[in-house]
Design a protein around this motif. Structure first.
Motif, PDB file in Angstrom:
ATOM      1  N   GLU A   5       0.524 -11.387   6.801  1.00 58.59           N
ATOM      2  CA  GLU A   5       1.117 -11.100   5.491  1.00 58.59           C
ATOM      3  C   GLU A   5       0.072 -10.506   4.556  1.00 58.59           C
ATOM      4  N   MET A   6      -1.129 -11.078   4.604  1.00 58.32           N
ATOM      5  CA  MET A   6      -2.213 -10.632   3.747  1.00 58.32           C
ATOM      6  C   MET A   6      -2.579  -9.177   4.038  1.00 58.32           C
ATOM      7  N   SER A   7      -2.656  -8.815   5.324  1.00 48.34           N
ATOM      8  CA  SER A   7      -3.018  -7.437   5.665  1.00 48.34           C
ATOM      9  C   SER A   7      -1.902  -6.463   5.275  1.00 48.34           C
ATOM     10  N   ASN A   8      -0.637  -6.868   5.463  1.00 48.37           N
ATOM     11  CA  ASN A   8       0.478  -6.003   5.061  1.00 48.37           C
ATOM     12  C   ASN A   8       0.505  -5.785   3.557  1.00 48.37           C
ATOM     13  N   LEU A   9       0.271  -6.845   2.800  1.00 46.62           N
ATOM     14  CA  LEU A   9       0.240  -6.744   1.345  1.00 46.62           C
ATOM     15  C   LEU A   9      -0.928  -5.870   0.889  1.00 46.62           C
ATOM     16  N   SER A  10      -2.051  -5.971   1.592  1.00 48.41           N
ATOM     17  CA  SER A  10      -3.221  -5.149   1.272  1.00 48.41           C
ATOM     18  C   SER A  10      -2.927  -3.671   1.486  1.00 48.41           C
ATOM     19  N   LEU A  11      -2.261  -3.358   2.593  1.00 47.00           N
ATOM     20  CA  LEU A  11      -1.911  -1.959   2.879  1.00 47.00           C
ATOM     21  C   LEU A  11      -0.960  -1.413   1.810  1.00 47.00           C
ATOM     22  N   GLU A  12      -0.007  -2.249   1.383  1.00 42.36           N
ATOM     23  CA  GLU A  12       0.909  -1.829   0.314  1.00 42.36           C
ATOM     24  C   GLU A  12       0.142  -1.586  -0.982  1.00 42.36           C
ATOM     25  N   ALA A  13      -0.793  -2.481  -1.292  1.00 42.24           N
ATOM     26  CA  ALA A  13      -1.596  -2.352  -2.510  1.00 42.24           C
ATOM     27  C   ALA A  13      -2.429  -1.072  -2.472  1.00 42.24           C
ATOM     28  N   ILE A  14      -2.964  -0.740  -1.297  1.00 36.34           N
ATOM     29  CA  ILE A  14      -3.770   0.482  -1.153  1.00 36.34           C
ATOM     30  C   ILE A  14      -2.907   1.712  -1.403  1.00 36.34           C
ATOM     31  N   GLU A  15      -1.701   1.722  -0.827  1.00 35.12           N
ATOM     32  CA  GLU A  15      -0.786   2.850  -1.050  1.00 35.12           C
ATOM     33  C   GLU A  15      -0.460   3.018  -2.531  1.00 35.12           C
ATOM     34  N   LEU A  16      -0.149   1.913  -3.205  1.00 36.17           N
ATOM     35  CA  LEU A  16       0.158   1.960  -4.639  1.00 36.17           C
ATOM     36  C   LEU A  16      -1.040   2.430  -5.452  1.00 36.17           C
ATOM     37  N   ALA A  17      -2.207   1.887  -5.153  1.00 31.28           N
ATOM     38  CA  ALA A  17      -3.419   2.252  -5.891  1.00 31.28           C
ATOM     39  C   ALA A  17      -3.786   3.714  -5.649  1.00 31.28           C
ATOM     40  N   ARG A  18      -3.506   4.210  -4.455  1.00 32.70           N
ATOM     41  CA  ARG A  18      -3.789   5.619  -4.149  1.00 32.70           C
ATOM     42  C   ARG A  18      -2.953   6.524  -5.046  1.00 32.70           C
ATOM     43  N   GLN A  19      -1.700   6.125  -5.280  1.00 29.05           N
ATOM     44  CA  GLN A  19      -0.788   6.944  -6.081  1.00 29.05           C
ATOM     45  C   GLN A  19      -1.000   6.772  -7.581  1.00 29.05           C
ATOM     46  N   THR A  20      -1.377   5.569  -8.030  1.00 27.10           N
ATOM     47  CA  THR A  20      -1.414   5.303  -9.467  1.00 27.10           C
ATOM     48  C   THR A  20      -2.790   4.891  -9.988  1.00 27.10           C
ATOM     49  N   GLY A  21      -3.739   4.659  -9.098  1.00 27.17           N
ATOM     50  CA  GLY A  21      -5.073   4.221  -9.517  1.00 27.17           C
ATOM     51  C   GLY A  21      -6.144   5.056  -8.857  1.00 27.17           C
ATOM     52  N   LYS A  22      -7.121   4.377  -8.261  1.00 29.91           N
ATOM     53  CA  LYS A  22      -8.209   5.089  -7.598  1.00 29.91           C
ATOM     54  C   LYS A  22      -8.721   4.257  -6.426  1.00 29.91           C
ATOM     55  N   ILE A  23      -8.933   4.911  -5.286  1.00 32.01           N
ATOM     56  CA  ILE A  23      -9.481   4.220  -4.114  1.00 32.01           C
ATOM     57  C   ILE A  23     -10.694   4.979  -3.579  1.00 32.01           C
ATOM     58  N   LYS A  24     -11.501   4.283  -2.819  1.00 31.52           N
ATOM     59  CA  LYS A  24     -12.628   4.882  -2.100  1.00 31.52           C
ATOM     60  C   LYS A  24     -12.383   4.640  -0.620  1.00 31.52           C
ATOM     61  N   LYS A  25     -12.795   5.619   0.198  1.00 29.92           N
ATOM     62  CA  LYS A  25     -12.558   5.533   1.636  1.00 29.92           C
ATOM     63  C   LYS A  25     -13.858   5.725   2.400  1.00 29.92           C
ATOM     64  N   GLY A  26     -13.973   5.016   3.515  1.00 27.96           N
ATOM     65  CA  GLY A  26     -15.144   5.176   4.376  1.00 27.96           C
ATOM     66  C   GLY A  26     -16.195   4.107   4.134  1.00 27.96           C
ATOM     67  N   CYS A  27     -16.928   3.804   5.153  1.00 28.99           N
ATOM     68  CA  CYS A  27     -17.899   2.711   5.140  1.00 28.99           C
ATOM     69  C   CYS A  27     -18.974   2.872   4.056  1.00 28.99           C
ATOM     70  N   ASN A  28     -19.562   4.056   3.934  1.00 30.62           N
ATOM     71  CA  ASN A  28     -20.627   4.260   2.950  1.00 30.62           C
ATOM     72  C   ASN A  28     -20.115   4.110   1.524  1.00 30.62           C
ATOM     73  N   GLU A  29     -18.956   4.694   1.234  1.00 31.70           N
ATOM     74  CA  GLU A  29     -18.366   4.594  -0.106  1.00 31.70           C
ATOM     75  C   GLU A  29     -18.044   3.144  -0.457  1.00 31.70           C
ATOM     76  N   ILE A  30     -17.533   2.408   0.519  1.00 28.57           N
ATOM     77  CA  ILE A  30     -17.163   1.011   0.295  1.00 28.57           C
ATOM     78  C   ILE A  30     -18.409   0.181   0.020  1.00 28.57           C
ATOM     79  N   THR A  31     -19.455   0.413   0.788  1.00 30.87           N
ATOM     80  CA  THR A  31     -20.709  -0.310   0.597  1.00 30.87           C
ATOM     81  C   THR A  31     -21.234  -0.082  -0.815  1.00 30.87           C
ATOM     82  N   LYS A  32     -21.208   1.176  -1.280  1.00 32.74           N
ATOM     83  CA  LYS A  32     -21.671   1.495  -2.636  1.00 32.74           C
ATOM     84  C   LYS A  32     -20.802   0.803  -3.688  1.00 32.74           C
ATOM     85  N   ALA A  33     -19.479   0.833  -3.495  1.00 36.85           N
ATOM     86  CA  ALA A  33     -18.556   0.205  -4.454  1.00 36.85           C
ATOM     87  C   ALA A  33     -18.793  -1.308  -4.523  1.00 36.85           C
ATOM     88  N   LEU A  34     -19.085  -1.925  -3.381  1.00 37.40           N
ATOM     89  CA  LEU A  34     -19.367  -3.364  -3.359  1.00 37.40           C
ATOM     90  C   LEU A  34     -20.689  -3.673  -4.062  1.00 37.40           C
TER      91      LEU A  34
END
Length: 111
Positions: A5-34
């Protein structure tokens, strides 16, 4: 809330954030964001080979107090991020309309 359930909800959140917010993709970008503490939620794929590529992500997320969710496949993660290819990790930087879903995930993870 179970892992599936947690992974499905996360995927939905990513789709929503992609359309209405901002996301980063890829290992290097994620490491920097963290490291900068800008990520609100991180999702990483469980089928990455070799696993060493993303092993540091859940550890770094825990250190920074950011929830990291493991999703079953990198192709699902890539699709949720709106990519034509698979990706190993995605971070939500600006929630957009995914704020409620992210709050649900964070609350479930802290229990």
């Amino acid at each position: 809330m179970d892992e599936n359930e947690m992974s499905n909800l996360s995927l939905e959140a990513i789709e929503l954030a992609r359309q209405t917010g901002k996301i980063k993709k890829g290992c290097n970008e994620i490491t920097k964001a963290l490291e900068r503490g800008t990520a609100k939620l991180v999702a990483y794929a469980g089928d990455v080979s070799p696993a060493e590529i993303i092993m540091h992500i859940p550890v770094l997320a825990k250190e920074k107090g950011i929830v990291a969710v493991k999703v079953p496949s990198k192709s699902d993660l890539g699709a949720a991020a709106g990519l034509p290819v698979a990706t190993v990790a995605v971070a939500i930087i600006k929630e957009g309309e995914a704020k409620d879903k992210i709050k649900t995930i964070v609350d479930a993870a802290s229990n």
